[in-house]
Structure formats: C-alpha cells, structure tokens
Scaffold this motif. Structure first.
Motif, PDB file in Angstrom:
ATOM      1  N   VAL A   1       0.858  -1.194   0.000  1.00  0.00           N
ATOM      2  CA  VAL A   1       0.000   0.000   0.000  1.00  0.00           C
ATOM      3  C   VAL A   1       0.890   1.238   0.000  1.00  0.00           C
ATOM      4  O   VAL A   1       2.057   1.173   0.389  1.00  0.00           O
ATOM      5  N   ARG A   2       0.299   2.341  -0.469  1.00  0.00           N
ATOM      6  CA  ARG A   2       1.078   3.587  -0.533  1.00  0.00           C
ATOM      7  C   ARG A   2       0.465   4.635   0.391  1.00  0.00           C
ATOM      8  O   ARG A   2      -0.719   4.943   0.298  1.00  0.00           O
ATOM      9  N   TRP A   3       1.328   5.144   1.273  1.00  0.00           N
ATOM     10  CA  TRP A   3       0.860   6.092   2.286  1.00  0.00           C
ATOM     11  C   TRP A   3       1.094   7.540   1.851  1.00  0.00           C
ATOM     12  O   TRP A   3       2.128   7.857   1.261  1.00  0.00           O
ATOM     13  N   ALA A   4       0.151   8.394   2.193  1.00  0.00           N
ATOM     14  CA  ALA A   4       0.315   9.861   2.191  1.00  0.00           C
ATOM     15  C   ALA A   4       1.030  10.414   0.956  1.00  0.00           C
ATOM     16  O   ALA A   4       2.153  10.912   1.040  1.00  0.00           O
ATOM     17  N   ALA A   5       0.320  10.394  -0.162  1.00  0.00           N
ATOM     18  CA  ALA A   5       0.917  10.841  -1.428  1.00  0.00           C
ATOM     19  C   ALA A   5       1.426  12.285  -1.368  1.00  0.00           C
ATOM     20  O   ALA A   5       2.336  12.638  -2.117  1.00  0.00           O
TER      21      ALA A   5
ATOM     22  N   HIS B   1     -11.827  -3.486  -3.929  1.00  0.00           N
ATOM     23  CA  HIS B   1     -12.212  -2.073  -3.979  1.00  0.00           C
ATOM     24  C   HIS B   1     -11.182  -1.205  -3.282  1.00  0.00           C
ATOM     25  O   HIS B   1     -10.664  -0.248  -3.849  1.00  0.00           O
ATOM     26  N   SER B   2     -10.865  -1.540  -2.035  1.00  0.00           N
ATOM     27  CA  SER B   2      -9.907  -0.747  -1.261  1.00  0.00           C
ATOM     28  C   SER B   2      -9.461  -1.531  -0.038  1.00  0.00           C
ATOM     29  O   SER B   2     -10.027  -2.587   0.271  1.00  0.00           O
ATOM     30  N   MET B   3      -8.455  -0.994   0.608  1.00  0.00           N
ATOM     31  CA  MET B   3      -7.981  -1.585   1.859  1.00  0.00           C
ATOM     32  C   MET B   3      -8.257  -0.571   2.972  1.00  0.00           C
ATOM     33  O   MET B   3      -8.139   0.641   2.761  1.00  0.00           O
ATOM     34  N   LEU B   4      -8.575  -1.079   4.156  1.00  0.00           N
ATOM     35  CA  LEU B   4      -8.725  -0.221   5.329  1.00  0.00           C
ATOM     36  C   LEU B   4      -7.651  -0.628   6.333  1.00  0.00           C
ATOM     37  O   LEU B   4      -7.519  -1.810   6.648  1.00  0.00           O
TER      38      LEU B   4
ATOM     39  N   MET C   1      -7.584   3.186   2.028  1.00  0.00           N
ATOM     40  CA  MET C   1      -6.465   3.151   1.083  1.00  0.00           C
ATOM     41  C   MET C   1      -6.889   2.688  -0.306  1.00  0.00           C
ATOM     42  O   MET C   1      -7.336   1.548  -0.493  1.00  0.00           O
ATOM     43  N   GLY C   2      -6.706   3.598  -1.273  1.00  0.00           N
ATOM     44  CA  GLY C   2      -7.015   3.268  -2.665  1.00  0.00           C
ATOM     45  C   GLY C   2      -5.767   3.098  -3.506  1.00  0.00           C
ATOM     46  O   GLY C   2      -5.804   2.476  -4.568  1.00  0.00           O
ATOM     47  N   ALA C   3      -4.649   3.649  -3.018  1.00  0.00           N
ATOM     48  CA  ALA C   3      -3.377   3.521  -3.746  1.00  0.00           C
ATOM     49  C   ALA C   3      -2.697   2.233  -3.293  1.00  0.00           C
ATOM     50  O   ALA C   3      -1.812   2.231  -2.429  1.00  0.00           O
ATOM     51  N   ILE C   4      -3.169   1.131  -3.868  1.00  0.00           N
ATOM     52  CA  ILE C   4      -2.755  -0.190  -3.391  1.00  0.00           C
ATOM     53  C   ILE C   4      -2.386  -1.056  -4.591  1.00  0.00           C
ATOM     54  O   ILE C   4      -2.910  -0.851  -5.690  1.00  0.00           O
TER      55      ILE C   4
ATOM     56  N   LYS D   1      -1.203  -7.794  -6.466  1.00  0.00           N
ATOM     57  CA  LYS D   1      -0.375  -8.491  -5.464  1.00  0.00           C
ATOM     58  C   LYS D   1      -1.152  -8.762  -4.176  1.00  0.00           C
ATOM     59  O   LYS D   1      -0.987  -9.807  -3.543  1.00  0.00           O
ATOM     60  N   ILE D   2      -2.008  -7.821  -3.779  1.00  0.00           N
ATOM     61  CA  ILE D   2      -2.796  -8.052  -2.557  1.00  0.00           C
ATOM     62  C   ILE D   2      -3.793  -9.192  -2.799  1.00  0.00           C
ATOM     63  O   ILE D   2      -3.971 -10.073  -1.952  1.00  0.00           O
ATOM     64  N   MET D   3      -4.411  -9.202  -3.986  1.00  0.00           N
ATOM     65  CA  MET D   3      -5.364 -10.286  -4.317  1.00  0.00           C
ATOM     66  C   MET D   3      -4.655 -11.636  -4.252  1.00  0.00           C
ATOM     67  O   MET D   3      -5.188 -12.614  -3.728  1.00  0.00           O
TER      68      MET D   3
END
Ligand SMILES: Cc1cc2nc3c(=O)[nH]c(=O)nc-3n(C[C@H](O)[C@H](O)[C@H](O)COP(=O)(O)O)c2cc1C
Length: 191
Positions: free
Chosen positions: A64-68, A145-148, A124-127, A131-133
């Motif tokens: 996941v990508r934090w704080a763009a 859809h997204s990660m929380l 989190m949408g910038a994921i 790879k997560i799937m």
C-alpha cells in the motif's frame, strides 16, 4: 458520549499507530457495521478479508502507498508505527458489477464504528491490487475495492481552514496531521 460533531472531527485519517492489538470485540463491531450498512437494492455485494497476524499485516503494508502529499520519511509509517489490522473491501461481481456507493457507505460506517472504540483508520485506494489479491488468495470473481488500515493512533489529526485552494495535508511541529477543508460557504448553497 462526547458531542457527535467532536466525534466526527476526530474520525480522521491516521497514518501512524501504536503496536497494540485491536480487541476482537472491536473487530466484530467493524464487521457488524459493514454487514448492516445500507446498499443499493439490498444486494449486499460487498465481502471482506481481515488480516491481523503480524506477518500478514507487514506483507500487506508493503503493498500500500501512504500519504501521497508527503515525502515518504514523513508520511509512511515506520516499522513500529504500521497498522495492526487491515481489512480488504471486496465487490463480489457475481452479485453486482458496480458497488462503489455501497463500498463508500460501508467504509464510512466501519471506520466510524472503529473510532467509537478509539481505533483510528486509513482508507487506502493507492494499493497494489494484483499483489494483494494474490497474497490474500482472493478469487478473480471479486474486485478489490480498497484496503482499510486500523490501529490505535499515535498522532493527532485536525482540520484547518483551506488556504488558496490548497488541499494538501501537512504535518505541524508535533508531527500531527493538519487537513485543510473548504469553508462551508464554498461547498453549499441554500435555495
Ligand atoms: C477513496 C479514498 C482513498 C484513499 N487512499 C489513500 C491512500 O491510498 N493512502 C493514504 O495514505 N491515504 C488515502 N486516503 C486518505 C485521504 O488522503 C484522506 O481521507 C484525506 O487526505 C482527507 O483526510 P481526512 O480523512 O483526515 O479528512 C484515501 C481516502 C479515500 C476516501
């Protein structure tokens, strides 16, 4: 309970967390909030995968990508600041192809239920979806859809008036988040 507006002001995005587990009762509340959330046609196309084992959380955190808006050294949680729980929000495409509004409602309800127990979150949408799937072994009939991300926050966050249309959040001298929001007059018109 504190005033609802104070409660909602506190229900912000958090990106650094104490390494204290989220109790099972709160996890149950988060899922129960999602289960009962409003959704189009009451179709209930959303499904969830919960990751809370340390090795799973660490692996997912690397996807996941934090704080763009911030340099990585300011916005990305350090090893001892990462969330302690991730929830994947999935759309079961065999039930519905497009459940974006449903997902928004469920996400908002889940993060609010968590905050009622003092647990902060980051939507989190910038994921890295593929790879997560793969990591979570999610079948292809589901859309991620997204990660929380969840955990007890180790920083504060507050809204501040927006200056010159600049929507970029920033850290103050205590490394707490300041989140610019537009003035009410800018976003609403009363007939
Ligand atoms: C749909 C959506 C996707 C987001 N994706 C990310 C993300 O990938 N990484 C991140 O650090 N924050 C993400 N955020 C958090 C936003 O940056 C945050 O909500 C925004 O800056 C406003 O801050 P606030 O939630 O405290 O009001 C996302 C929020 C939403 C609603």
């Amino acid at each position: 309970m504190e005033n609802i507006m104070e409660f909602l002001e506190g229900r912000r995005t958090y990106r650094r967390f104490k390494q204290t587990p989220v109790p099972e009762s709160t996890v149950k509340n988060i899922i129960e909030a999602a289960r009962c959330a409003s959704c189009g046609g009451n179709r209930q196309a959303l499904k969830y995968v919960v990751a809370q084992k340390a090795e799973d959380v660490r692996a997912i955190n690397s996807l996941v990508r934090w704080a763009a808006y911030l340099p990585a050294e300011e916005g990305t949680p350090k090893e001892d600041e990462i969330p302690v729980l991730f929830v994947a929000v999935l759309v079961d495409t065999e039930i519905s192809q497009n459940a974006d509004t449903d997902a928004g409602i469920a996400i908002s309800t889940m993060t609010t239920a968590a905050w009622a127990d003092g647990v902060g979150s980051c939507i989190m949408g910038a994921i890295d979806r593929p790879k997560i799937m793969e990591y979570m072994k999610i079948p292809e009939t589901f859309k991620l859809h997204s990660m929380l991300a969840f955990g007890y926050p180790s920083h504060k966050s507050k809204t501040v008036p927006m200056q010159d249309g600049n929507c970029k959040y920033y850290l103050d001298e205590n490394r707490d988040y300041c989140v610019p929001k537009r003035a009410a007059e800018e976003i609403v018109r009363f007939l």
